[in-house]
Design a protein around this motif. Structure first.
Motif, PDB file in Angstrom:
ATOM      1  N   ASN A 146      -0.279  11.288  31.682  1.00  0.00           N
ATOM      2  CA  ASN A 146      -0.797  12.564  32.143  1.00  0.00           C
ATOM      3  C   ASN A 146      -1.376  13.317  31.112  1.00  0.00           C
ATOM      4  O   ASN A 146      -0.766  13.447  30.046  1.00  0.00           O
ATOM      5  CB  ASN A 146       0.108  13.250  33.191  1.00  0.00           C
ATOM      6  CG  ASN A 146      -0.105  12.686  34.509  1.00  0.00           C
ATOM      7  OD1 ASN A 146      -0.624  11.557  34.543  1.00  0.00           O
ATOM      8  ND2 ASN A 146       0.365  13.331  35.584  1.00  0.00           N
ATOM      9  N   PRO A 147      -2.291  14.196  31.258  1.00  0.00           N
ATOM     10  CA  PRO A 147      -2.939  14.994  30.213  1.00  0.00           C
ATOM     11  C   PRO A 147      -1.790  16.112  29.709  1.00  0.00           C
ATOM     12  O   PRO A 147      -1.561  16.627  28.566  1.00  0.00           O
ATOM     13  CB  PRO A 147      -3.713  15.974  30.669  1.00  0.00           C
ATOM     14  CG  PRO A 147      -4.008  15.275  32.077  1.00  0.00           C
ATOM     15  CD  PRO A 147      -3.247  14.266  32.487  1.00  0.00           C
ATOM     16  N   CYS A 207      -6.110  13.012  38.211  1.00  0.00           N
ATOM     17  CA  CYS A 207      -5.667  14.102  37.204  1.00  0.00           C
ATOM     18  C   CYS A 207      -6.755  14.987  36.866  1.00  0.00           C
ATOM     19  O   CYS A 207      -7.035  15.446  35.580  1.00  0.00           O
ATOM     20  CB  CYS A 207      -4.861  13.607  35.862  1.00  0.00           C
ATOM     21  SG  CYS A 207      -3.291  13.696  36.093  1.00  0.00           S
ATOM     22  N   SER A 208      -7.767  15.224  37.815  1.00  0.00           N
ATOM     23  CA  SER A 208      -8.889  16.305  37.444  1.00  0.00           C
ATOM     24  C   SER A 208      -8.090  17.604  37.804  1.00  0.00           C
ATOM     25  O   SER A 208      -7.153  17.874  38.282  1.00  0.00           O
ATOM     26  CB  SER A 208      -9.870  15.975  37.824  1.00  0.00           C
ATOM     27  OG  SER A 208      -9.941  15.773  39.276  1.00  0.00           O
ATOM     28  N   HIS A 254      -7.696  21.296  33.611  1.00  0.00           N
ATOM     29  CA  HIS A 254      -8.043  20.230  33.010  1.00  0.00           C
ATOM     30  C   HIS A 254      -9.386  19.999  33.800  1.00  0.00           C
ATOM     31  O   HIS A 254     -10.128  18.724  33.267  1.00  0.00           O
ATOM     32  CB  HIS A 254      -7.186  18.963  32.802  1.00  0.00           C
ATOM     33  CG  HIS A 254      -5.952  19.218  32.200  1.00  0.00           C
ATOM     34  ND1 HIS A 254      -6.003  19.206  30.667  1.00  0.00           N
ATOM     35  CD2 HIS A 254      -4.919  19.461  32.474  1.00  0.00           C
ATOM     36  CE1 HIS A 254      -4.768  19.563  30.354  1.00  0.00           C
ATOM     37  NE2 HIS A 254      -4.078  19.647  31.410  1.00  0.00           N
TER      38      HIS A 254
END
Lengths: 419, 167, 129, 110
Positions: free
Chosen positions: B110-111, B166-167, D35
């Motif tokens: 993940n980021p 994951c945005s 993000h």
């Protein structure tokens, strides 16, 4: 007329080894289709069109006008008129010579191979195709039964139920409560419950901004949940309260006289109560003795019943594997079935089955999302192969395009069913 | 405590009031009790605890921030999670670490690597926490657990993500 | 190999550019014409031509297309099927299949068509209109 | 402050002293990860619930530090020991400084 289920099973086993015999009469093989929706309309049209008069096709459908469940939420949201989702059967008769009979099928004799209509008519068949959609399971929402559907509508058959629900929403008092009792899996979709919530929110935001929406849901999650949650946070913040399984959403009862809804022991007064009970195959599938539990199991290669090779079950009523109970799925299944039925009756080429589905949902005006998949027939079931889904946080132009695409699809699939 | 009190003042802001107006009378009473309790009782919260999860670039740094020099040993912490996640935006996950006093859930793909850190208090009925997480891609998710004696355990679970979230 | 790669790159550039609105009628026609020019290259490997296609198979497969594409009506986002140039059609399907042209549904639908099926569809569509 | 934030808690209303109960909590919150890009390709600033606490009569049950990897509408399920009658307090800390609380009284069977 009642039919002994064991007798049917015995007859079906016999039929496997019996040679194909054409029904008496015209000499043409006869296909009877029960139900004129996305499955029945499409299969009748394809068999008649592609056999070019070599097969006698009868379509039995009680309604003169078919109101599509797909886009019926858009009617509730005020984005479509009732006429825009209504379709008639005239072209099927005129263009392809389909014998359309507006009546209820009330019995199936799988031994003598005929269907009895409420009007008394008995129709012989060589192949019977059942596409009856859904019925509700009695008692699945305590306090609710069909006799109160005018008070607490389901709007899961489009038409007058959709009109009733829309009128109730329009007449909600200022600051009132719209409640939905969402169905357990598997359920017919469209009309998707969560698209419907979006459309109700769209109406209330404009006309009754202090109103509230409550959803009691027996499921811990639902299809496209992340997309809807994100969309609701964007377009309707604070308006929608989803109570899932974790917080008692499955423990529900209703009191239609008092317009009360009880969720997890807590009673609340509601102004509109949209009850969508648990579902099963339409009754005629049960009467024909092809159901096993709630649904009618079918072979993945051609949609034939696992009980009787001369009976096929399409769409919401069948149990086939991974495909959702959508109009798109029923349309896709109908084409595989039409090819197989025509092949077995006239010797035309039978091609390998292929199935697909796409479901569009509208979250707000010009904010459309979609999910789709392709499927293949395996020994065991119709199995998902590949798929896609819209992403959270997509570009607004893409969402608008997706909605416009769904409108184009609507025009195409209804033409594919009725024209 | 001062820091907490200052933040508590915002609890009665407008939008929150609106929310509370919709609640039942009983619940509202309970809410006031809780506010009173918060204002008057010593909570196990210190200002420095309000710093969120460690903001570190690499997995090694993150593990070091939790475990220090003690190399995490395999076992003693398990991750309950389906091997295939059909919706990466919302993946149910449970961490079980019997006898741990603290656990950390990490998603290396993940980021932001650290997903959650849980400290179990004296009234924790089990050293267990379940939640739903975002997963941007298929990866091996893992958990670290600190034992009261200072030792650190680790556990892992591979997960295939069909639609990333994951945005 | 090199000319094929170049053509694919050019096509990818064109298709990305029109990704959101690749079906607007004028744009679509212009793009199909451009694709047709390069389209021979990706199809060339199969050495297939529409006239060799199995029309009956194509007719069966086309049932899957007409759920969304009307045969004889042009809508804003979804193009009509009749009247497509067979080479442009085959090139477009190969481009979707290779995910060089954007559209999730078309990539999925084309993704499971083999070369024979694409040729069969082209053959069938060329019999329409 | 995020609009329309709502908290939800589920636990038994009555237990035996010394019993362990399952508690489920949820707060409606977008959990903007920091993000994502907006329509002008600018990053949307992070705005999440970064901490959650549950205590019973001043004693800690569980204390969570939360990252942007937790899903929209954060859900937590955990176990608590109930020594006697009292009130559970739940506190959620928002990046924007807001603090949301909820509480539940629990009674004990004799």
């Amino acid at each position: 007329m009642t039919w002994n289920r064991r007798k049917f099973l015995g007859a079906a086993t016999g039929a496997l080894s019996a040679p194909a015999v054409l029904a008496e009469g015209s000499g043409k093989p006869r296909v009877v289709v029960v139900g004129g929706g996305a499955g029945g309309g499409t299969v009748a049209r394809y068999i008649a069109k592609d056999s070019d008069g070599a097969i006698d096709v009868t379509l039995i459908e009680p309604s003169q006008v078919y109101f599509s469940c797909f886009f019926s939420n858009l009617y509730i949201g005020g984005l479509k008129s009732i006429d825009e989702i209504g379709h008639t059967y005239g072209a099927l008769a005129a263009n392809y010579g389909i014998n359309v009979i507006h009546d209820w099928a009330v019995a199936v004799d799988r031994v003598d191979k005929n269907v009895t209509l409420a009007g008394g008519q008995v129709l012989p068949y060589d192949k019977l195709i059942l596409s009856p959609g859904i019925d509700f399971i009695e008692g699945s929402v305590p306090g609710w039964d069909l006799s109160v559907q005018t008070k607490m509508p389901h709007a899961y058959e489009a038409g007058s139920q959709s009109q009733l629900l829309r009128a109730q929403i329009e007449n909600m008092p200022e600051g009132g409560v719209y409640a939905m009792v969402a169905p357990p899996n598997p359920y017919r979709c469209p009309p998707g419950p969560y698209e419907r919530i979006s459309m109700v929110a769209h109406v209330l935001k404009a006309t009754n901004p202090t109103a509230k929406i409550v959803i009691a849901d027996p499921k811990p999650k639902f299809s496209k949940m992340a997309l809807f949650e994100d969309g609701w946070a964007t377009h309707y913040p604070g308006l929608i309260d989803w109570i899932g399984e974790d917080f008692g959403g499955g423990d529900v009862s209703v009191d239609p006289d008092q317009m009360m809804l009880t969720i997890d022991g807590e009673e609340m007064a509601v102004d509109v109560c949209n009850v969508i009970p648990a579902m099963k195959a339409g009754r005629i599938a049960e009467l024909a003795g092809v159901t096993d539990g709630r649904w009618a199991p079918v072979n993945s290669a051609d949609m034939s019943s696992k009980t009787d090779p001369d009976v096929y079950v399409l769409g919401d009523a069948c149990q086939q594997g991974d495909m959702p109970k959508s109009g798109f799925s029923a349309n896709s299944q109908a084409k595989v079935c039409a090819n197989a039925v025509r092949g077995s009756l006239t010797g035309s080429r039978i091609f390998p089955p292929r199935y697909a589905n796409t479901c569009w949902s509208l979250i707000a005006v010009n904010d459309g999302v979609k999910v789709g998949a392709t499927y293949e027939a395996t020994e065991e079931k119709i199995a998902r192969v590949d798929g896609f889904v819209s992403q959270v946080g997509e570009d607004a132009n893409l969402r608008k395009t997706t909605y416009e695409e769904s409108e184009n699809w609507y025009a195409a699939i209804t033409a594919d069913m009725f024209h | 405590m001062l820091f907490i009190r200052k933040e508590m003042a915002q609890v009665t802001s407008e939008s929150d009031q609106k929310e509370r107006a919709a609640m039942t009378l009983n619940r509202r009473d309970a809410m006031q009790v809780s506010l009173w309790a918060l204002m008057c009782l010593a909570l196990p919260v210190r200002a420095q605890d309000l710093v969120a999860l460690p903001n570190v670039a690499t997995l090694e740094e993150l593990i070091y921030s939790f475990a220090g020099d003690a190399p995490p040993e395999k076992g003693g912490v398990s991750i309950g999670m389906e091997a295939i996640a059909e919706d990466g935006y919302r993946v149910p996950v449970t961490i079980d670490a019997p006898s741990a006093e603290e656990v950390m859930l990490i998603a290396p793909g993940n980021p932001v690597l650290p997903v959650l850190r849980a400290r179990f208090g004296p009234l924790a009925g089990a050293q267990s926490i379940a939640t739903r997480m975002r997963l941007g891609q298929s990866q091996e998710v893992f958990a670290l657990a600190r034992l009261p004696g200072g030792g650190v355990n680790r556990g892992a679970q591979a997960v295939s993500v069909i639609v990333g979230g994951c945005s | 190999m090199m000319p094929t790669k170049v053509a694919v790159l050019i096509m990818r550039g064109i298709c990305k550019r029109w990704a959101l609105k690749d079906c607007g009628s004028k744009v679509r026609k212009a793009m199909l014409a451009i694709c047709a020019c390069f389209g021979i290259l990706p199809v060339a490997g199969a050495r297939a031509e529409a006239k060799d296609g199995d029309v009956e198979l194509g007719a069966y497969l086309s049932a899957e297309c007409v759920t969304c594409h009307q045969v004889n009506a042009q809508t804003e986002e979804i193009p009509q099927i009749a009247g497509l140039d067979p080479n442009a059609f085959m090139a477009a399907m190969q481009a979707y299949k290779a995910k060089q042209r954007e559209h999730p549904i078309m990539q999925m639908m084309a993704g499971r068509l083999n070369d024979e099926e694409i040729v069969a569809l082209a053959a069938y569509f060329s019999t329409l209109e | 402050m995020a609009t329309g934030v709502k908290t939800r808690v589920k636990l038994p209303k009555q237990v035996r002293a010394g019993e362990v109960v399952t508690i489920k909590t949820l707060i409606t919150h977008r959990m903007e990860s920091g993000h994502r890009l907006d329509s002008d390709n600018q990053p949307i600033p992070r705005s999440i619930i970064h901490r959650f606490l549950c205590e019973f009569e001043g004693e800690l049950v569980i204390d969570l530090d939360i990252g942007p990897g937790i899903s929209t509408n954060p859900f937590f399920e955990f176990q608590a020991l109930v020594p006697g009658p009292g009130v559970f307090t739940f506190i959620w800390f928002d990046d924007d400084g807001a603090i949301y609380t909820d509480s539940r009284a629990i009674s004990v069977m004799s």
